[in-house]
Write a protein that holds these residues in place. Structure first.
Motif, mmCIF file in Angstrom:
data_model
loop_
_atom_site.group_PDB
_atom_site.id
_atom_site.type_symbol
_atom_site.label_atom_id
_atom_site.label_comp_id
_atom_site.label_asym_id
_atom_site.label_seq_id
_atom_site.Cartn_x
_atom_site.Cartn_y
_atom_site.Cartn_z
ATOM 1 N N LEU A 186 7.241 10.680 19.253
ATOM 2 C CA LEU A 186 8.289 9.842 18.679
ATOM 3 C C LEU A 186 8.270 8.450 19.304
ATOM 4 N N VAL A 187 7.979 8.383 20.583
ATOM 5 C CA VAL A 187 7.866 7.089 21.264
ATOM 6 C C VAL A 187 6.675 6.321 20.708
ATOM 7 N N ILE A 188 5.577 7.000 20.467
ATOM 8 C CA ILE A 188 4.393 6.339 19.904
ATOM 9 C C ILE A 188 4.709 5.772 18.527
ATOM 10 N N ASP A 189 5.482 6.494 17.731
ATOM 11 C CA ASP A 189 5.900 5.977 16.425
ATOM 12 C C ASP A 189 6.638 4.650 16.585
ATOM 13 N N LEU A 190 7.544 4.597 17.567
ATOM 14 C CA LEU A 190 8.299 3.365 17.804
ATOM 15 C C LEU A 190 7.393 2.228 18.263
ATOM 16 N N VAL A 191 6.418 2.543 19.107
ATOM 17 C CA VAL A 191 5.486 1.524 19.585
ATOM 18 C C VAL A 191 4.682 0.965 18.412
ATOM 19 N N ILE A 192 4.175 1.840 17.573
ATOM 20 C CA ILE A 192 3.380 1.388 16.414
ATOM 21 C C ILE A 192 4.222 0.487 15.521
ATOM 22 N N GLU A 193 5.449 0.886 15.269
ATOM 23 C CA GLU A 193 6.334 0.087 14.414
ATOM 24 C C GLU A 193 6.583 -1.294 15.018
ATOM 25 N N SER A 194 6.863 -1.325 16.298
ATOM 26 C CA SER A 194 7.130 -2.590 16.980
ATOM 27 C C SER A 194 5.898 -3.487 17.016
ATOM 28 N N VAL A 195 4.745 -2.902 17.309
ATOM 29 C CA VAL A 195 3.508 -3.672 17.360
ATOM 30 C C VAL A 195 3.172 -4.221 15.975
ATOM 31 N N GLN A 196 3.396 -3.422 14.941
ATOM 32 C CA GLN A 196 3.132 -3.891 13.575
ATOM 33 C C GLN A 196 4.017 -5.093 13.235
ATOM 34 N N GLU A 197 5.265 -5.054 13.654
ATOM 35 C CA GLU A 197 6.163 -6.185 13.431
ATOM 36 C C GLU A 197 5.651 -7.432 14.151
ATOM 37 N N ALA A 198 5.147 -7.254 15.376
ATOM 38 C CA ALA A 198 4.604 -8.390 16.130
ATOM 39 C C ALA A 198 3.383 -8.970 15.428
ATOM 40 N N ILE A 199 2.554 -8.115 14.856
ATOM 41 C CA ILE A 199 1.348 -8.577 14.155
ATOM 42 C C ILE A 199 1.717 -9.522 13.023
ATOM 43 N N THR A 200 2.753 -9.189 12.280
ATOM 44 C CA THR A 200 3.126 -10.032 11.136
ATOM 45 C C THR A 200 3.600 -11.414 11.575
ATOM 46 N N LEU A 201 3.971 -11.563 12.821
ATOM 47 C CA LEU A 201 4.445 -12.857 13.321
ATOM 48 C C LEU A 201 3.324 -13.739 13.853
ATOM 49 N N LEU A 202 2.150 -13.168 14.050
ATOM 50 C CA LEU A 202 1.039 -13.922 14.639
ATOM 51 C C LEU A 202 0.089 -14.414 13.549
ATOM 52 N N PRO A 203 -0.538 -15.570 13.775
ATOM 53 C CA PRO A 203 -1.442 -16.122 12.758
ATOM 54 C C PRO A 203 -2.678 -15.246 12.560
ATOM 55 N N ARG A 204 -3.047 -15.066 11.282
ATOM 56 C CA ARG A 204 -4.268 -14.312 10.952
ATOM 57 C C ARG A 204 -5.460 -14.968 11.648
ATOM 58 N N GLY A 205 -6.346 -14.099 12.172
ATOM 59 C CA GLY A 205 -7.571 -14.583 12.795
ATOM 60 C C GLY A 205 -7.415 -15.070 14.217
ATOM 61 N N SER A 206 -6.190 -15.095 14.741
ATOM 62 C CA SER A 206 -6.006 -15.566 16.123
ATOM 63 C C SER A 206 -6.415 -14.478 17.111
ATOM 64 N N ALA A 207 -6.812 -14.899 18.304
ATOM 65 C CA ALA A 207 -7.225 -13.955 19.347
ATOM 66 C C ALA A 207 -6.057 -13.048 19.743
ATOM 67 N N GLY A 208 -4.861 -13.627 19.842
ATOM 68 C CA GLY A 208 -3.693 -12.833 20.215
ATOM 69 C C GLY A 208 -3.395 -11.752 19.197
ATOM 70 N N ARG A 209 -3.474 -12.128 17.913
ATOM 71 C CA ARG A 209 -3.221 -11.135 16.866
ATOM 72 C C ARG A 209 -4.272 -10.032 16.931
ATOM 73 N N GLY A 210 -5.514 -10.391 17.211
ATOM 74 C CA GLY A 210 -6.573 -9.382 17.323
ATOM 75 C C GLY A 210 -6.294 -8.385 18.441
ATOM 76 N N ARG A 211 -5.811 -8.885 19.584
ATOM 77 C CA ARG A 211 -5.497 -7.977 20.691
ATOM 78 C C ARG A 211 -4.314 -7.069 20.345
ATOM 79 N N VAL A 212 -3.317 -7.628 19.650
ATOM 80 C CA VAL A 212 -2.162 -6.821 19.255
ATOM 81 C C VAL A 212 -2.578 -5.792 18.203
ATOM 82 N N GLU A 213 -3.475 -6.158 17.299
ATOM 83 C CA GLU A 213 -3.990 -5.195 16.318
ATOM 84 C C GLU A 213 -4.758 -4.077 17.016
#
Length: 154
Positions: free
Chosen positions: A98-125
């Motif tokens: 259940l904790v992993i589900d929350l982490v995935i959801e939170s990380v996915q939300e962070a991904i949408t805030l980062l620019p496509r193709g950026s190094a940071g977004r790649g690490r978060v993905e």
């Protein structure tokens, strides 16, 4: 009884190292190691050599985290306590999913805030993909655990 006390202390210390507060870790270890299927608060306090007040807070924490169940004592006043089920380790693992589900959801939300193709977004993905992998692998873990346990029990 000395061997049981030593086993409880060792298991309790291990549970403390993985994140349980000290007294809940000791109470949980006692409930796992003790031969009785249930214990009263008085039995827990006596078995651990602590005050009933220390037991009260510990069992509240363990009940809130779904590791221990509180039931009315059918033979008298007060409550009895038991581990949630006999396969408590699989239950703990399922709770962690259940904790992993929350982490995935939170990380996915962070991904949408980062620019496509950026190094940071790649690490978060990469983080999202890692937790998805763990999540998918863990779903079969329960079945594999039961098969392994049945094959290796003597």
């Amino acid at each position: 009884m000395q061997d049981v006390s030593e086993a409880v202390e060792r298991l309790g210390q291990t549970m403390e190292r993985v994140g349980l507060p000290r007294m809940p870790a000791r109470v949980f270890a006692f409930l796992v190691a003790d031969d009785r299927p249930t214990n009263t608060a008085s039995e827990l306090a006596s078995g651990l050599g602590v005050s009933p007040a220390a037991i009260s807070g510990a069992v509240r924490y363990l009940c809130d985290t779904h590791l221990v169940v509180r039931e009315r004592n059918p033979t008298g006043r007060g409550d009895i306590f038991r581990i949630r089920d006999e396969d408590v380790w699989a239950t703990i693992q399922t709770t962690r999913l259940l904790v992993i589900d929350l982490v995935i959801e939170s990380v996915q939300e962070a991904i949408t805030l980062l620019p496509r193709g950026s190094a940071g977004r790649g690490r978060v993905e990469d983080a999202r993909d890692y937790f998805r992998f763990v999540q998918e692998d863990a779903h079969g873990l329960d079945m594999r655990w039961r098969e392994w346990r049945d094959a290796h029990r003597s």
